[in-house]
Design a protein around this motif. Structure first.
Motif, short mmCIF file in Angstrom:
data_model
loop_
_atom_site.label_atom_id
_atom_site.label_comp_id
_atom_site.label_asym_id
_atom_site.label_seq_id
_atom_site.Cartn_x
_atom_site.Cartn_y
_atom_site.Cartn_z
N THR A 80 39.87 -40.04 70.65
CA THR A 80 39.32 -41.28 71.20
C THR A 80 39.19 -41.12 72.71
O THR A 80 40.15 -40.74 73.38
N ASP A 116 33.38 -48.25 70.30
CA ASP A 116 34.15 -49.41 69.84
C ASP A 116 34.56 -50.15 71.10
O ASP A 116 35.27 -49.61 71.94
N SER A 117 34.13 -51.39 71.23
CA SER A 117 34.36 -52.15 72.46
C SER A 117 35.85 -52.35 72.77
O SER A 117 36.22 -52.57 73.91
N LYS A 118 36.71 -52.24 71.77
CA LYS A 118 38.14 -52.46 71.99
C LYS A 118 38.89 -51.20 72.43
O LYS A 118 39.86 -51.29 73.17
N VAL A 119 38.48 -50.03 71.95
CA VAL A 119 39.25 -48.82 72.24
C VAL A 119 38.47 -47.73 72.97
O VAL A 119 39.07 -46.79 73.47
N TYR A 122 35.03 -43.17 69.50
CA TYR A 122 35.65 -42.29 68.53
C TYR A 122 34.82 -41.02 68.44
O TYR A 122 33.61 -41.06 68.23
N GLN A 140 26.24 -50.46 63.56
CA GLN A 140 26.60 -50.12 64.92
C GLN A 140 25.48 -49.27 65.51
O GLN A 140 25.00 -48.34 64.87
#
Length: 153
Positions: A80, A116-119, A122, A140
């Protein structure tokens, strides 16, 4: 009791017979998964070792991903990466970093990156190429799929 000479003769003849009966061993080297194609630059970040892989034109209007069963069979590494602002440039940087991570996971193959807007982003490394049939629908749109470019001999 047989003599030592008789035993040695028996062993020597057995080795000759068995050696003649066995097939010559062949060494099958796994083919390196790679393709032809041109390196690209995304938002100023070079992707020199991979060519972009895409599904058939217009196949998925809301995004795509590798088919989960295929991905499970060929996954060799994940990581990530963060996505600094602006998002488009940050995502390009994540793809740039992912290529180097995946080069260390498998000789050849491919990689797929999804935001992924939160993490962050990937990064998934695979030991095989992604072709248009590899992809399935995904909701997505900030994604990137890349296949390794064969090294010149």
């Amino acid at each position: 009791m047989p003599s030592v000479r008789t035993i040695l003769a028996l062993i020597a003849s057995s080795v000759t017979v068995l050696g003649g009966a066995l097939a010559e061993p062949t060494v099958a080297l796994p083919a390196t998964a790679c393709t032809t194609g041109a390196p690209m630059t995304t938002a100023g970040y070079p992707i020199p070792y991979y060519a972009q892989a895409t599904p058939s034109t217009g196949a998925f209007e809301n995004g795509y991903q590798p088919e989960p069963r295929w991905a499970g069979q060929h996954l060799v590494g994940t990581y990530t990466f963060g996505v600094p602002s602006p998002v488009e440039t940050g995502f390009a940087y994540a793809q740039f970093k992912c290529q180097y991570y995946c080069l260390n996971q498998s000789e050849g193959g491919s990689f797929f990156v999804r935001a992924d807007s939160k993490v962050g982003s990937y990064c998934e490394c695979y030991d095989d190429l992604m072709d248009p049939e590899t992809f399935v629908n995904n909701n997505q749109t900030l994604i990137g799929a890349w296949n390794a470019i064969c090294k010149e001999a």
